[in-house]
Design an enzyme around this catalytic site. Sequence first.
Site, PDB file in Angstrom:
ATOM      1  N   ASP A 227      -5.103 -12.929   2.673  1.00  0.00           N
ATOM      2  CA  ASP A 227      -6.347 -12.413   3.259  1.00  0.00           C
ATOM      3  C   ASP A 227      -7.551 -12.566   2.343  1.00  0.00           C
ATOM      4  O   ASP A 227      -8.675 -12.245   2.744  1.00  0.00           O
ATOM      5  CB  ASP A 227      -6.182 -10.959   3.730  1.00  0.00           C
ATOM      6  CG  ASP A 227      -5.458 -10.065   2.738  1.00  0.00           C
ATOM      7  OD1 ASP A 227      -5.147 -10.523   1.625  1.00  0.00           O
ATOM      8  OD2 ASP A 227      -5.196  -8.896   3.091  1.00  0.00           O
TER       9      ASP A 227
ATOM     10  N   HIS B 169      -6.572  -6.986  -0.973  1.00  0.00           N
ATOM     11  CA  HIS B 169      -6.721  -5.546  -1.200  1.00  0.00           C
ATOM     12  C   HIS B 169      -5.885  -5.103  -2.398  1.00  0.00           C
ATOM     13  O   HIS B 169      -4.814  -5.670  -2.661  1.00  0.00           O
ATOM     14  CB  HIS B 169      -6.275  -4.770   0.044  1.00  0.00           C
ATOM     15  CG  HIS B 169      -6.977  -5.192   1.302  1.00  0.00           C
ATOM     16  ND1 HIS B 169      -6.437  -6.098   2.186  1.00  0.00           N
ATOM     17  CD2 HIS B 169      -8.192  -4.849   1.792  1.00  0.00           C
ATOM     18  CE1 HIS B 169      -7.292  -6.296   3.186  1.00  0.00           C
ATOM     19  NE2 HIS B 169      -8.368  -5.556   2.967  1.00  0.00           N
TER      20      HIS B 169
ATOM     21  N   ASP C 136      -3.020 -10.334  -2.930  1.00  0.00           N
ATOM     22  CA  ASP C 136      -3.593  -9.892  -1.652  1.00  0.00           C
ATOM     23  C   ASP C 136      -5.050  -9.489  -1.902  1.00  0.00           C
ATOM     24  O   ASP C 136      -5.406  -9.047  -2.989  1.00  0.00           O
ATOM     25  CB  ASP C 136      -2.781  -8.703  -1.134  1.00  0.00           C
ATOM     26  CG  ASP C 136      -3.212  -8.239   0.252  1.00  0.00           C
ATOM     27  OD1 ASP C 136      -2.529  -8.596   1.231  1.00  0.00           O
ATOM     28  OD2 ASP C 136      -4.226  -7.504   0.354  1.00  0.00           O
TER      29      ASP C 136
ATOM     30  N   TYR D 280      -4.703 -12.284   7.951  1.00  0.00           N
ATOM     31  CA  TYR D 280      -4.889 -11.877   9.346  1.00  0.00           C
ATOM     32  C   TYR D 280      -5.542 -12.922  10.231  1.00  0.00           C
ATOM     33  O   TYR D 280      -5.758 -12.666  11.414  1.00  0.00           O
ATOM     34  CB  TYR D 280      -5.678 -10.554   9.376  1.00  0.00           C
ATOM     35  CG  TYR D 280      -4.967  -9.518   8.537  1.00  0.00           C
ATOM     36  CD1 TYR D 280      -3.845  -8.867   9.031  1.00  0.00           C
ATOM     37  CD2 TYR D 280      -5.344  -9.273   7.210  1.00  0.00           C
ATOM     38  CE1 TYR D 280      -3.131  -7.971   8.247  1.00  0.00           C
ATOM     39  CE2 TYR D 280      -4.641  -8.372   6.415  1.00  0.00           C
ATOM     40  CZ  TYR D 280      -3.540  -7.729   6.939  1.00  0.00           C
ATOM     41  OH  TYR D 280      -2.830  -6.861   6.162  1.00  0.00           O
TER      42      TYR D 280
ATOM     43  N   HIS E 129       0.813  -1.232   0.000  1.00  0.00           N
ATOM     44  CA  HIS E 129       0.000   0.000   0.000  1.00  0.00           C
ATOM     45  C   HIS E 129       0.842   1.276   0.000  1.00  0.00           C
ATOM     46  O   HIS E 129       0.276   2.373  -0.027  1.00  0.00           O
ATOM     47  CB  HIS E 129      -0.951   0.009   1.199  1.00  0.00           C
ATOM     48  CG  HIS E 129      -1.998  -1.052   1.149  1.00  0.00           C
ATOM     49  ND1 HIS E 129      -2.859  -1.190   0.076  1.00  0.00           N
ATOM     50  CD2 HIS E 129      -2.328  -2.048   2.020  1.00  0.00           C
ATOM     51  CE1 HIS E 129      -3.676  -2.222   0.298  1.00  0.00           C
ATOM     52  NE2 HIS E 129      -3.365  -2.760   1.462  1.00  0.00           N
TER      53      HIS E 129
END
Length: 341
Positions: A283, A202, A200, A322, A164
């Site tokens: 995730d 995201h 990922d 997570y 990110h």
Amino acid sequence: MVPFVWSDDCLRHEPEAEVWVGTRTPATEVPARAVAIRGELVAAGAREVAADTHDDAALLAVHDRALVEFLRTAWDEWSAASLPSDRVVPYVFARPELTGGREPAAPAAVWARPGLFAYDTMTLIGPGTWESARAAVDVALTAVDLVSKGEPLAYACTRPPGHHVTRSLYGGSCYLNNTAIAATALLARVGAPVAIVDIDAHHGNGTQELFLGRDDVRTVSVHVDPGAGWFPHFLGFEAESDEGNLNLPLPPGTRDVAWLAAVQRAAEFVTGARALVVALGVDAAAGDPESPLEVTAGGYREAGRILRDLGLPTVVVQEGGYDLATIGPLVVETLRGLSGA
Ligand code: SP5
Ligand code: ZN
């Protein structure tokens, strides 16, 4: 099994909390994540390699020196200022529109400085944050070294994650973009183009922004649709795609078949590259508390197989994931797929 690169220093970052909608909530990006992954890798017979130290050249090829110096000094300055928060957190943001595009002044107040570099309130800095973030860069670069020396595949157990982070802004539980740094180092070793496939849950917004408009690093991200209300909210839409960047947003609830079809498209997009960096967030798995995608462990293994079929030297960099009970097995399954085990 594959070599995996490890540094104990990656455990030193203890964010404790995330400030979300103005509320202090328990941290999700915790040291136990890396411990869980390592335990599962060792049990699966993977070979641990200690991270070597690397100078700042590869780091500064990706990030502004000002961001790096802020991260290096932020905790010491903050803790010396006797502030009410035990972690560095921004409160006023130096948005370009605020200063008419002019360079914002270097603030006199220590507590205003994070607003020059942070784009969210969730990514706290405490004692050990810099040491972990910098160690994660060494972990990623050591995996690049292994692949450069002829290993077909190496796994970097990086923590905190990185995808990110842009050239000059940190956020999303990330401080330094390990994936982008690995790709840049790999590019210098093998030549262009290098590919980054980010699976990922995201969008890899930092990585996208770092390489947008460049033809030497191709980037593709498979992630939950930000248009359905998911982080990073402002980015990750299909329309940001160009010749060198592809976004494949998927609806919440997406399961193996549709997710793997997107991973297949991602692989096709980077065909012809000379080396591959996989930004491996696990995730997207069903049960992960931070994403609504519903991929199984078998799905992650199959994703590994799809990416293995590219036949490229491959560095795997850990991003999110997570659920402490499943994060280790999910990483191992992906690596099994990638190694043809
Ligand atoms: C590397 C990575 O996977 N970063 C993801 C960061 C996404 N965080 C957004 C969290 C949105 C709010 N979550 C509520 C939980 C509050 N503890
Ligand atoms: Zn993620």
